[in-house]
Scaffold this active site. Structure first.
Site, PDB file in Angstrom:
ATOM      1  CG  ASP A 149       1.572   4.956   4.836  1.00 55.59           C
ATOM      2  OD1 ASP A 149       1.117   3.795   4.944  1.00 55.59           O
ATOM      3  OD2 ASP A 149       2.653   5.322   5.324  1.00 55.59           O
ATOM      4  NE  ARG A 167       2.662   6.270   9.284  1.00 53.88           N
ATOM      5  CZ  ARG A 167       1.564   5.546   8.997  1.00 53.88           C
ATOM      6  NH1 ARG A 167       1.699   4.383   8.384  1.00 53.88           N
ATOM      7  NH2 ARG A 167       0.386   5.961   9.331  1.00 53.88           N
ATOM      8  CG  HIS A 176       5.095   1.096   2.987  1.00 55.19           C
ATOM      9  ND1 HIS A 176       4.612   2.268   2.445  1.00 55.19           N
ATOM     10  CD2 HIS A 176       4.484   0.979   4.191  1.00 55.19           C
ATOM     11  CE1 HIS A 176       3.777   2.840   3.278  1.00 55.19           C
ATOM     12  NE2 HIS A 176       3.654   2.071   4.356  1.00 55.19           N
ATOM     13  CG  HIS A 214      -0.169   0.137   2.531  1.00 61.37           C
ATOM     14  ND1 HIS A 214       0.499  -0.918   3.101  1.00 61.37           N
ATOM     15  CD2 HIS A 214       0.041   1.199   3.354  1.00 61.37           C
ATOM     16  CE1 HIS A 214       1.082  -0.526   4.225  1.00 61.37           C
ATOM     17  NE2 HIS A 214       0.829   0.762   4.406  1.00 61.37           N
TER      18      HIS A 214
HETATM   19  C1  SIN Z   1       3.444   1.593   7.519  1.00 61.44           C
HETATM   20  O1  SIN Z   1       2.756   0.754   6.942  1.00 61.44           O
HETATM   21  O2  SIN Z   1       3.346   2.789   7.274  1.00 61.44           O
HETATM   22  C2  SIN Z   1       4.448   1.152   8.565  1.00 61.44           C
HETATM   23  C3  SIN Z   1       5.484   0.259   8.024  1.00 61.44           C
HETATM   24  C4  SIN Z   1       6.147  -0.567   9.091  1.00 61.44           C
HETATM   25  O3  SIN Z   1       5.626  -0.701  10.206  1.00 61.44           O
HETATM   26  O4  SIN Z   1       7.216  -1.106   8.804  1.00 61.44           O
END
Ligand code: SIN
Length: 294
Positions: free
Chosen positions: A113, A286, A271, A111
């Protein structure tokens, strides 16, 4: 009288190591707190991000305030409607998968974000706070390359198409009906072009991922002669496009260590955080950066 500005000390021995031929570079010899304070260093990082799409850093024990300050260099930060932020640092979302999280609700998919918003984030700065002993890597994908490699007739077919992206069908799926409807009211499903143009580089990007539910303008005489062409025809095309992110040649995979960081361009990448460590704990923080209209 205001205090004289303290010139920041600029590190000059920054080195850049590509991690694959397609995407991702590890930066060493640079300290993230310093990058947040220095115009010159930050400009370098911004340029490197456009080139490599995701940048990695190890051993950066900076404070949360420095983490937030670095991300704010790119733009204002935003919280997440479902995942809570650090109470002392608005904009710093805690992605904590610990023993209180219900493992049966773990879900992931490739996806970008926040494409369920009309203006998705431009990028993010992610720190590993606690890493499991094994597993828990994150994979990033170069969606410019994924677009470039599409057969020409598919590129032609998808050029005018637009897709619906939904928080309701993803984060909303585990909520009660009432909470899901509330979420949908606050975040009505967004619509985006299937092929997006990067606002800075002009690159063409394949822009459908796990949040995309259907095309909104597929059902036209050009595409649909018989009902079968629309269902399952349209959804097969969407699934084919979504599946391109899983091609390893477009990817880089990062093994986290405590206080390692990733900075990614959320416009040109997808990602996937690999969930192969349960019941061990994985904690990430994040800072998601507001995007631009397109
Ligand atoms: C996310 O999906 O934005 C986080 C990625 C992660 O936890 O590695």
């Amino acid at each position: 009288m205001s205090a004289p500005a303290i010139p920041s000390v600029v590190t000059t021995n920054m080195s850049v190591a590509k991690l694959t031929a397609t995407i991702g570079a590890e930066i060493s010899g640079a300290e993230l707190g310093e990058i947040a304070r220095s115009d010159a260093l930050f400009a370098q990082i911004k340029a490197l991000l456009l080139e490599h799409k995701v940048l990695f850093f190890r051993d950066q024990p900076i404070s949360r305030a420095e983490h937030v300050a670095l991300a704010r260099r790119f733009g204002p930060l935003e919280d997440h409607p479902v995942v809570p932020s650090d109470p002392d640092c608005p904009g710093l979302v805690r992605i904590y998968k610990d023993l209180d999280s219900a493992p049966e609700h773990y879900e992931n998919g490739y996806h970008c974000d926040g494409t369920w918003k009309q203006i998705p984030p431009m990028g993010a700065v992610l720190r590993c706070v606690e890493t499991p002993p094994v597993g828990g890597d994150t994979v990033w994908v170069n969606m410019v390359r994924a677009y470039e490699d599409l057969p020409e007739h598919i590129k032609g077919q998808i050029e005018p198409l637009r897709a619906r992206h939904s928080i309701e069908a993803t984060f909303g799926a585990v909520l009660s009906v009432e909470r899901r409807l509330q979420l949908k009211e606050t975040y009505p499903d967004a619509e985006h072009p299937v092929v997006r143009t990067h606002p800075v580089t002009g690159e063409r990007i394949l822009y459908v991922s796990g949040f995309a539910t259907h095309f909104v303008n597929f059902h036209t005489p050009a595409n649909v002669r018989y009902g079968f062409d629309y269902a399952p025809g349209g959804s097969q095309l969407l699934n084919y496009l979504i599946g391109r992110a899983a091609i390893p040649e477009y990817q880089v995979r990062w093994r986290w260590t405590k206080d390692s960081f990733a900075i990614w361009d959320n416009r040109s990448t997808q990602h996937y955080a690999v969930q192969d460590y349960w019941p061990a704990v994985r904690k990430m923080e994040r800072a998601g950066i507001l995007g631009e209209p397109f």
